[in-house]
Design a protein around this motif. Structure first.
Motif, PDB file in Angstrom:
ATOM      1  N   ASP A 130       7.727   2.657 -12.395  1.00 16.33           N
ATOM      2  CA  ASP A 130       8.589   2.261 -11.273  1.00 16.33           C
ATOM      3  C   ASP A 130       8.018   2.760  -9.957  1.00 16.33           C
ATOM      4  O   ASP A 130       8.702   3.414  -9.161  1.00 16.33           O
ATOM      5  CB  ASP A 130      10.007   2.794 -11.506  1.00 16.33           C
ATOM      6  CG  ASP A 130      10.565   2.329 -12.847  1.00 16.33           C
ATOM      7  OD1 ASP A 130      10.959   1.159 -12.942  1.00 16.33           O
ATOM      8  OD2 ASP A 130      10.551   3.136 -13.800  1.00 16.33           O
ATOM      9  N   SER A 131       6.750   2.432  -9.733  1.00 17.83           N
ATOM     10  CA  SER A 131       6.012   2.983  -8.605  1.00 17.83           C
ATOM     11  C   SER A 131       5.086   1.932  -7.999  1.00 17.83           C
ATOM     12  O   SER A 131       4.817   0.890  -8.605  1.00 17.83           O
ATOM     13  CB  SER A 131       5.168   4.189  -9.051  1.00 17.83           C
ATOM     14  OG  SER A 131       5.980   5.229  -9.548  1.00 17.83           O
ATOM     15  N   VAL A 132       4.574   2.251  -6.804  1.00 15.57           N
ATOM     16  CA  VAL A 132       3.556   1.438  -6.148  1.00 15.57           C
ATOM     17  C   VAL A 132       2.408   2.358  -5.755  1.00 15.57           C
ATOM     18  O   VAL A 132       2.619   3.375  -5.081  1.00 15.57           O
ATOM     19  CB  VAL A 132       4.100   0.731  -4.892  1.00 15.57           C
ATOM     20  CG1 VAL A 132       2.988  -0.080  -4.223  1.00 15.57           C
ATOM     21  CG2 VAL A 132       5.280  -0.172  -5.243  1.00 15.57           C
ATOM     22  N   LEU A 133       1.194   1.997  -6.190  1.00 15.94           N
ATOM     23  CA  LEU A 133      -0.005   2.730  -5.793  1.00 15.94           C
ATOM     24  C   LEU A 133      -0.794   1.866  -4.821  1.00 15.94           C
ATOM     25  O   LEU A 133      -1.206   0.750  -5.164  1.00 15.94           O
ATOM     26  CB  LEU A 133      -0.865   3.071  -7.011  1.00 15.94           C
ATOM     27  CG  LEU A 133      -0.211   3.924  -8.100  1.00 15.94           C
ATOM     28  CD1 LEU A 133      -1.229   4.240  -9.199  1.00 15.94           C
ATOM     29  CD2 LEU A 133       0.364   5.209  -7.531  1.00 15.94           C
ATOM     30  N   GLY A 134      -1.019   2.388  -3.626  1.00 14.42           N
ATOM     31  CA  GLY A 134      -1.729   1.638  -2.603  1.00 14.42           C
ATOM     32  C   GLY A 134      -3.213   1.493  -2.895  1.00 14.42           C
ATOM     33  O   GLY A 134      -3.755   2.069  -3.851  1.00 14.42           O
ATOM     34  N   GLN A 135      -3.884   0.738  -2.049  1.00 14.33           N
ATOM     35  CA  GLN A 135      -5.313   0.502  -2.236  1.00 14.33           C
ATOM     36  C   GLN A 135      -6.075   1.828  -2.183  1.00 14.33           C
ATOM     37  O   GLN A 135      -5.891   2.636  -1.282  1.00 14.33           O
ATOM     38  CB  GLN A 135      -5.834  -0.434  -1.158  1.00 14.33           C
ATOM     39  CG  GLN A 135      -5.224  -1.826  -1.204  1.00 14.33           C
ATOM     40  CD  GLN A 135      -5.915  -2.782  -0.263  1.00 14.33           C
ATOM     41  OE1 GLN A 135      -7.123  -3.010  -0.366  1.00 14.33           O
ATOM     42  NE2 GLN A 135      -5.159  -3.363   0.667  1.00 14.33           N
ATOM     43  N   GLY A 136      -6.930   2.034  -3.189  1.00 10.79           N
ATOM     44  CA  GLY A 136      -7.748   3.229  -3.227  1.00 10.79           C
ATOM     45  C   GLY A 136      -7.009   4.500  -3.575  1.00 10.79           C
ATOM     46  O   GLY A 136      -7.585   5.589  -3.496  1.00 10.79           O
ATOM     47  N   ALA A 137      -5.739   4.412  -3.961  1.00  5.15           N
ATOM     48  CA  ALA A 137      -5.004   5.607  -4.364  1.00  5.15           C
ATOM     49  C   ALA A 137      -5.633   6.199  -5.620  1.00  5.15           C
ATOM     50  O   ALA A 137      -6.237   5.492  -6.428  1.00  5.15           O
ATOM     51  CB  ALA A 137      -3.538   5.270  -4.612  1.00  5.15           C
TER      52      ALA A 137
END
Length: 228
Positions: A130-137
């Protein structure tokens, strides 16, 4: 806070863009993942043609032909995996997952109901729900994104402007573009890390960490210089 303050949806996921507005709160993206996948034209998609015998795939799963697949893993649908991504042995993708281009989903990692943007790395023994990982995280080995309060109440978001009710019973974290958490960190429900923010190893951290800051003790932060 709006999503564009911390994350940018890449062009590789533009066919999902109508569900992930940059003007909405970033946590509003989480319940839209399943709907976005339900509208994808699965029958028109060309999937991977060489699934290893030891992989278990169930439901509607799209795997781009360039994805590197391991000898063993479990992928449940609905799931969409973009070009150049590497799935490593014993990964468990539980469904309602969108993974962008050139990501790493590592050994013994578990993902469910999450959006992983281009270049994000979830490489070793991680839980992302239930998460969002941004670009390059990037998550160090053993990082856990906790997504449920002990009392199972709605998850609040603590921002500089005040506390906001996310309206979500399950909400892990939002990692801004190029944000990181060090090995064995535990990220508490409702956490937001700004772009290039860092949580040092073995910490339990919750709340909001602004762009370009590092938390290395519970009450201290300092500005860092991140070069890419």
């Amino acid at each position: 806070m709006i999503a564009s303050d911390v994350i940018t949806l890449p062009e590789t996921l533009e066919h999902f863009a109508k569900w992930f507005s940059p003007d909405d709160a970033p946590w509003a993206w989480i319940p839209r993942i399943e709907e976005a996948l339900s509208k994808f034209s699965w029958l028109l998609a060309q999937g991977h043609s060489a699934i290893p015998a030891g992989m278990h795939i169930k439901g509607k799963v799209y795997i781009h032909p360039t994805v590197k697949l391991p000898p063993t893993a479990v992928i449940e649908g609905p799931t969409w995996i973009g070009p150049g991504t590497e799935i490593r042995p014993n990964a468990y993708i539980r469904g309602k997952v969108i993974i962008g281009a050139n990501c790493v989903i590592g050994n013994s990692c578990e993902l469910k109901n999450c959006l992983v943007l281009d270049g994000a790395q979830v490489p070793h023994f991680n839980y992302v729900g239930d998460s969002v990982l941004g670009q390059g995280a990037h998550l160090g080995a053993g990082v856990i994104l906790a997504n449920l309060r002990l009392d199972q109440a709605s998850v609040p978001v603590r921002l500089p402007s005040g506390t906001v009710d996310s309206g979500l019973r399950k909400f892990g974290a939002i990692f801004g573009d190029h944000a990181e958490a060090g090995c064995n960190a535990v990220i508490q429900p409702g956490t937001i890390l700004g772009r290039k923010a860092i949580v040092m190893p073995s910490m339990s951290f919750g709340g909001y960490l602004p762009d370009g800051k590092m938390v290395y003790a519970k009450t201290e932060t300092r500005i860092i210089d991140r070069r890419f």
